[in-house]
Each structure stands twice: as C-alpha cells, then as structure tokens.
Scaffold this motif. Structure first.
Motif, PDB file in Angstrom:
ATOM      1  N   GLN A 132      67.796   8.641  27.743  1.00  0.00           N
ATOM      2  CA  GLN A 132      68.431   8.134  28.888  1.00  0.00           C
ATOM      3  C   GLN A 132      68.294   8.963  30.164  1.00  0.00           C
ATOM      4  OE1 GLN A 132      69.812   8.968  25.854  1.00  0.00           O
ATOM      5  NE2 GLN A 132      70.849   7.372  25.146  1.00  0.00           N
ATOM      6  N   ALA A 180      68.347   8.114  41.343  1.00  0.00           N
ATOM      7  CA  ALA A 180      69.783   8.135  41.234  1.00  0.00           C
ATOM      8  C   ALA A 180      70.590   9.398  42.199  1.00  0.00           C
ATOM      9  CB  ALA A 180      70.252   8.000  39.883  1.00  0.00           C
ATOM     10  N   SER A 197      63.690   8.835  32.550  1.00  0.00           N
ATOM     11  CA  SER A 197      63.267   7.599  32.734  1.00  0.00           C
ATOM     12  C   SER A 197      63.089   7.392  34.280  1.00  0.00           C
ATOM     13  CB  SER A 197      64.644   6.553  32.434  1.00  0.00           C
ATOM     14  OG  SER A 197      65.772   6.698  33.245  1.00  0.00           O
ATOM     15  N   TYR A 222      64.969   5.995  36.444  1.00  0.00           N
ATOM     16  CA  TYR A 222      66.257   5.852  37.086  1.00  0.00           C
ATOM     17  C   TYR A 222      66.820   7.289  37.500  1.00  0.00           C
ATOM     18  CZ  TYR A 222      65.969   1.013  35.876  1.00  0.00           C
ATOM     19  OH  TYR A 222      65.440  -0.458  35.440  1.00  0.00           O
ATOM     20  N   THR A 223      66.686   8.278  36.804  1.00  0.00           N
ATOM     21  CA  THR A 223      67.128   9.417  37.177  1.00  0.00           C
ATOM     22  C   THR A 223      67.007  10.021  38.369  1.00  0.00           C
ATOM     23  OG1 THR A 223      67.208   9.751  34.606  1.00  0.00           O
ATOM     24  CG2 THR A 223      67.703  11.650  36.090  1.00  0.00           C
ATOM     25  N   TYR A 250      69.302  -0.596  31.683  1.00  0.00           N
ATOM     26  CA  TYR A 250      68.309   0.140  30.881  1.00  0.00           C
ATOM     27  C   TYR A 250      68.757   0.773  29.822  1.00  0.00           C
ATOM     28  CZ  TYR A 250      64.377   3.256  30.311  1.00  0.00           C
ATOM     29  OH  TYR A 250      63.462   4.120  29.896  1.00  0.00           O
ATOM     30  N   ASP A 251      69.586   1.666  29.865  1.00  0.00           N
ATOM     31  CA  ASP A 251      70.124   2.512  28.906  1.00  0.00           C
ATOM     32  C   ASP A 251      70.631   1.587  27.656  1.00  0.00           C
ATOM     33  OD1 ASP A 251      69.631   4.707  30.428  1.00  0.00           O
ATOM     34  OD2 ASP A 251      71.773   5.215  30.949  1.00  0.00           O
ATOM     35  N   TRP A 260      72.141   0.382  41.818  1.00  0.00           N
ATOM     36  CA  TRP A 260      71.402   1.228  40.793  1.00  0.00           C
ATOM     37  C   TRP A 260      72.092   1.731  39.618  1.00  0.00           C
ATOM     38  CZ3 TRP A 260      66.247   1.760  41.765  1.00  0.00           C
ATOM     39  CH2 TRP A 260      65.504   3.055  41.086  1.00  0.00           C
ATOM     40  N   LYS A 261      73.451   1.906  39.671  1.00  0.00           N
ATOM     41  CA  LYS A 261      74.047   2.267  38.737  1.00  0.00           C
ATOM     42  C   LYS A 261      74.108   1.184  37.561  1.00  0.00           C
ATOM     43  CE  LYS A 261      75.047   5.184  36.201  1.00  0.00           C
ATOM     44  NZ  LYS A 261      74.940   6.461  36.054  1.00  0.00           N
ATOM     45  N   THR A 268      70.674   1.154  35.715  1.00  0.00           N
ATOM     46  CA  THR A 268      70.597   2.311  34.942  1.00  0.00           C
ATOM     47  C   THR A 268      71.259   1.876  33.659  1.00  0.00           C
ATOM     48  OG1 THR A 268      70.423   3.576  36.904  1.00  0.00           O
ATOM     49  CG2 THR A 268      70.962   4.588  34.809  1.00  0.00           C
ATOM     50  N   TRP A 269      72.787   1.564  33.738  1.00  0.00           N
ATOM     51  CA  TRP A 269      73.337   1.379  32.584  1.00  0.00           C
ATOM     52  C   TRP A 269      72.764   0.089  31.705  1.00  0.00           C
ATOM     53  CZ3 TRP A 269      78.464   1.186  35.441  1.00  0.00           C
ATOM     54  CH2 TRP A 269      79.083   2.458  35.527  1.00  0.00           C
TER      55      TRP A 269
END
Length: 311
Positions: free
Chosen positions: A141, A150, A144, A146-147, A198-199, A191-192, A195-196
């Motif tokens: 998680q 973010a 990736s 996205y981290t 994707y996770d 973006w959040k 991300t969720w």
C-alpha cells in the motif's frame, strides 16, 4: 501496521509546518505578502513550532530516543537519515529569512533568496518523509506511485489553509491564497479517493507458497512461530476491522476535505470578520481530519512479514 500516535502527529504537524514555511518563504520573500512584524512573527512561529513539535514527537516512537542523533550518519543509504539532515538544514535559511522578513521588514534580494532556499528545504524534507514509506517494498500500500505525491499535496494543502487563516485573521487580502487553499483541498480529496481505490483493488502477489518456493497445494504452518503476541505481530500485524475502516474513511473525507472546502467557500463569499472565522475553523478542522487520515494510512497497511504467522 500499528499506528504509533507519535508518528501520526509527526507526519501531520511537520507536513503542515513545512507547507506553511514554503509558502511564507516564496510569497513573503518576493513581497506578495507584506512584511508586517506581528503577522510574520505569528506565521513563522506557527510554521517552525509545528515543525519542531513534530520532529520532537517522532523520537517518542524510538526504543532509545537518546540515540536518535546516530540516524544522521546514514544519509547515503537511508531516507530516514536524509529526512533528519534536510530537516535540520532547512532551519538555516528559514532563520535567515525570518530575520530579514520579520525583524528587518525586508523582502527581495537576499531575503528572497533565503525564502526560496527555505521553501526548497521544506519541499525536500517532505519528499524524504514520503520516500521513507514509498521505498518500503514489503508494504504494497505504501510502495506505490500515490504515496510521495500525497505527502506533497497534503503539505501544500494544510500549509495553504493555515496561511489563509492567518491572512484573514490579520485582515490582509488573501483572495489568491484562499482560492489556492480551496483547490488544494479538492485536489487532496481527489488524490485520497484515488489512493483508496488503488489500495482496495491491490492484489499482493506474495503468499506462503511464493515465500517458501513450494509450488502446488497450499502451504501452511504445522505449529505457530510463537505462542503469544510478540513485537512483530504488535507492530506489523495490526489489523483494523473493515467496518471501522469504512467509518474512519468517511470521517476523514468530512473533516479533512469536505467541511474545510465548504468553510473556505463560505469565507470566499463573506466579509471580514466572518471570513476570518470560517477560515480559522477550516484550518482547525482540517488538521483534526488529517490526524485521522494519517492514522488510517498506517492502520490499513499490511506488511508481508505477517505471512510467517499465517495471516
């Protein structure tokens, strides 16, 4: 992962502090924000105070906090060490900028250069913090694309909302900062959500079979490695129930993004002092929401070491 409260506070406070410092360095250094003594004192005090409080709180998660200074020696290979070095180095141009902008009331020239260097140092430090987690391959998680963005988006978002609240509080025109704060909040929300998404769709390729190299059938332990909870299970094997995760996600969306966005829109359509009140509430509520978001960031992460324990 076990969400240590000290690290949750650290990532939230330093992210907002460095975001505010970067904006003050650029806007103040080039004269877009007037060099007012009390505004500068409160703004720089808040930025450096959040950064300092966050850095101090991060030592609370160490087994031997008195040895934290040793982390600075591993900057060639460790993102944690690079974060420490860049965070300390940023205080030098930030201090020079504060002297010129706050105490001397100047902008441009060497003050602008110091402000740019402080902003660059703040950005670099936020990047190193994000890379601490983005570089950890055992936690899918975090490892990736996205981290890292973010961390930068949330830092700019919280820093801008804080700066807008300060400008409104001192009755300084902040139309551009207010619009940027609103757009950054909406960008952070989007973006959040991405991300969720994707996770939730993430398929971790590693399992007990691939870890042992045994193909065919299902690999399982005959006996558990430990008869009781140990450090690895406490720190790496922390799990949060799906219903609690969904509830906390809704709270995060409301406090960190939705409510601040509405308050910022109200501030845009209001006159002083109502705009100042709405802006201050947006900043406070958003920081509370980001504490929940950071807690979830750790709680929802899964470390592959838990495969050893049959999880």
């Amino acid at each position: 992962m076990h969400p240590g409260l000290s690290v949750v506070f650290f990532t939230t406070a330093t992210g907002a502090g460095y975001g505010l410092l970067a904006l003050l360095g650029v806007l103040g250094g080039f004269g877009f924000i007037p060099a007012d003594f009390w505004f500068g004192l409160v703004g720089m005090g808040l930025a450096l105070g959040l950064i300092g409080a966050g850095l101090l709180s991060s030592t609370g998660h160490l087994g031997r906090p008195e040895r934290a200074w040793r982390a600075f020696s591993q900057w060639r290979s460790s993102w944690l060490s690079r974060e420490g070095v860049s965070s300390v180095a940023t205080f030098i141009p930030a201090g020079l900028f504060g002297i010129g902008w706050v105490l001397l009331g100047k902008s441009g020239g060497w003050v602008a250069i110091a402000g740019l260097l402080a902003a660059a140092g703040a950005t670099a430090t936020v990047c190193t913090t994000g890379m601490i987690y983005a570089s950890l391959k055992p936690i899918a998680q975090w490892h990736s694309r996205y981290t890292l963005p973010a961390y930068l988006i949330f830092s700019a978002m919280t820093g801008a909302v804080l700066l807008n609240a300060l400008l409104q509080g001192f009755a300084v025109d902040s139309t551009a900062v207010l619009m940027f704060s609103l757009l950054a909040t909406l960008a952070g929300w989007g973006w959040k959500l991405a991300t969720w998404r994707y996770d939730d769709r993430l398929e971790i390729p590693t399992n007990a079979n691939t870890a042992t190299g045994l193909a065919g059938g299902t690999v399982r332990s005959i006996e558990w490695p430990h008869t009781e909870e140990n450090y690895l299970l406490k720190e790496m094997g922390f799990r949060i129930a799906r219903k609690h995760s969904a509830k906390l996600r809704r709270i995060t969306q409301g406090l960190a993004f939705a409510v601040p966005a509405v308050l910022l829109a109200i501030a845009f359509a209001s006159v002083w002092p109502f705009a100042a009140i709405a802006s201050a509430l947006a900043a406070i509520i958003q920081l509370v929401g980001m504490l929940v978001e950071r807690w979830l960031f750790f709680a929802e992460a899964k470390h592959t070491v838990t495969l050893y324990y049959g999880r």
